[in-house]
Design a protein around this motif. Structure first.
Motif, PDB file in Angstrom:
ATOM      1  N   LEU A  49       9.971   0.945 -11.822  1.00 14.63           N
ATOM      2  CA  LEU A  49      10.981   1.071 -12.765  1.00 14.63           C
ATOM      3  C   LEU A  49      11.004   1.189 -14.365  1.00 14.63           C
ATOM      4  O   LEU A  49      12.245   2.332 -14.188  1.00 14.63           O
ATOM      5  N   ALA A  50       9.827   1.288 -14.565  1.00 13.45           N
ATOM      6  CA  ALA A  50      10.002   1.612 -16.203  1.00 13.45           C
ATOM      7  C   ALA A  50       9.599   3.040 -16.075  1.00 13.45           C
ATOM      8  O   ALA A  50      10.043   3.282 -16.944  1.00 13.45           O
ATOM      9  N   GLU A  79       0.788  -1.310  -0.345  1.00 12.47           N
ATOM     10  CA  GLU A  79       0.183   0.148   0.186  1.00 12.47           C
ATOM     11  C   GLU A  79       1.070   1.355  -0.148  1.00 12.47           C
ATOM     12  O   GLU A  79       0.480   1.925  -0.597  1.00 12.47           O
ATOM     13  N   LYS A  80       2.103   1.012   0.867  1.00 16.25           N
ATOM     14  CA  LYS A  80       2.682   2.128   0.820  1.00 16.25           C
ATOM     15  C   LYS A  80       3.457   2.699  -0.120  1.00 16.25           C
ATOM     16  O   LYS A  80       4.187   3.871  -1.003  1.00 16.25           O
ATOM     17  N   ALA A  81       3.918   1.847  -1.258  1.00 17.11           N
ATOM     18  CA  ALA A  81       4.682   1.233  -2.381  1.00 17.11           C
ATOM     19  C   ALA A  81       4.047   2.647  -3.486  1.00 17.11           C
ATOM     20  O   ALA A  81       4.056   2.813  -4.307  1.00 17.11           O
ATOM     21  N   ARG A  82       2.304   1.496  -3.655  1.00 16.28           N
ATOM     22  CA  ARG A  82       1.403   1.529  -4.309  1.00 16.28           C
ATOM     23  C   ARG A  82       1.224   3.723  -4.638  1.00 16.28           C
ATOM     24  O   ARG A  82       1.629   4.321  -5.440  1.00 16.28           O
ATOM     25  N   PHE A  83       0.716   4.030  -3.117  1.00 11.39           N
ATOM     26  CA  PHE A  83       1.329   5.323  -3.158  1.00 11.39           C
ATOM     27  C   PHE A  83       1.997   6.044  -3.799  1.00 11.39           C
ATOM     28  O   PHE A  83       1.084   7.273  -4.407  1.00 11.39           O
ATOM     29  N   GLN A  84       3.263   6.210  -2.999  1.00  9.11           N
ATOM     30  CA  GLN A  84       4.315   5.607  -3.542  1.00  9.11           C
ATOM     31  C   GLN A  84       4.500   6.227  -5.394  1.00  9.11           C
ATOM     32  O   GLN A  84       4.991   7.618  -6.068  1.00  9.11           O
ATOM     33  N   TYR A 131       9.053   7.660  -7.163  1.00 10.91           N
ATOM     34  CA  TYR A 131       9.705   6.668  -7.687  1.00 10.91           C
ATOM     35  C   TYR A 131      10.699   5.862  -6.823  1.00 10.91           C
ATOM     36  O   TYR A 131      10.764   4.501  -6.684  1.00 10.91           O
ATOM     37  N   LEU A 132      11.696   6.341  -6.773  1.00  7.46           N
ATOM     38  CA  LEU A 132      13.239   6.074  -5.776  1.00  7.46           C
ATOM     39  C   LEU A 132      12.368   5.068  -5.152  1.00  7.46           C
ATOM     40  O   LEU A 132      12.818   4.529  -4.473  1.00  7.46           O
ATOM     41  N   SER A 170      12.006  16.656 -10.826  1.00  7.96           N
ATOM     42  CA  SER A 170      12.556  16.058  -9.184  1.00  7.96           C
ATOM     43  C   SER A 170      11.767  15.008  -8.062  1.00  7.96           C
ATOM     44  O   SER A 170      12.145  13.940  -7.136  1.00  7.96           O
ATOM     45  N   PHE A 171      10.449  15.672  -7.499  1.00  6.43           N
ATOM     46  CA  PHE A 171       9.747  15.037  -7.104  1.00  6.43           C
ATOM     47  C   PHE A 171       9.131  13.637  -7.593  1.00  6.43           C
ATOM     48  O   PHE A 171       8.938  12.677  -6.754  1.00  6.43           O
ATOM     49  N   ALA A 172       8.966  14.050  -8.588  1.00  6.08           N
ATOM     50  CA  ALA A 172       8.678  12.116  -9.469  1.00  6.08           C
ATOM     51  C   ALA A 172      10.002  11.335  -9.235  1.00  6.08           C
ATOM     52  O   ALA A 172       9.458   9.967  -8.944  1.00  6.08           O
TER      53      ALA A 172
END
Length: 92
Positions: A72-73, A25-30, A50-51, A44-46
């Motif tokens: 990653l893509a 869930e946290k990863a999906r939000f990011q 993604y990272l 820069s925010f993106a």
């Protein structure tokens, strides 16, 4: 406008109750935040989002999740758009 984006972006996972949330869930939000910033050309925010998503997916051992592959893509595409071709090669 930038301050609003920075504030929204810094909220990160505060919308997600960490006691009830798994890493996906946290990863999906990011990931979704990164996509929103990419659409606004706030690269820069993106990149940071993604990272962060990639790290969260890896930490949760979810490297086979479609969201991980998408992060990653998206990062590779972002680096290409920024002219950072050497970094883009690693992700594409």
């Amino acid at each position: 406008m930038v301050a609003t984006l920075a504030t929204w972006g810094s909220l990160g996972t505060s919308f997600i109750d960490s006691t009830k949330s798994d890493g996906s869930e946290k990863a999906r939000f990011q990931l979704e935040s990164g996509e929103a910033f990419y659409g606004l050309k706030k690269y820069s925010f993106a990149e940071k989002r993604y990272l962060s998503a990639i790290i969260l997916y890896e930490t949760a051992n979810l490297t086979s999740d479609l969201g991980y592959i998408k992060a990653l893509a998206n990062l590779g595409l972002l680096y290409t758009d920024m002219g950072r071709f050497t970094q883009a090669q690693f992700y594409t």
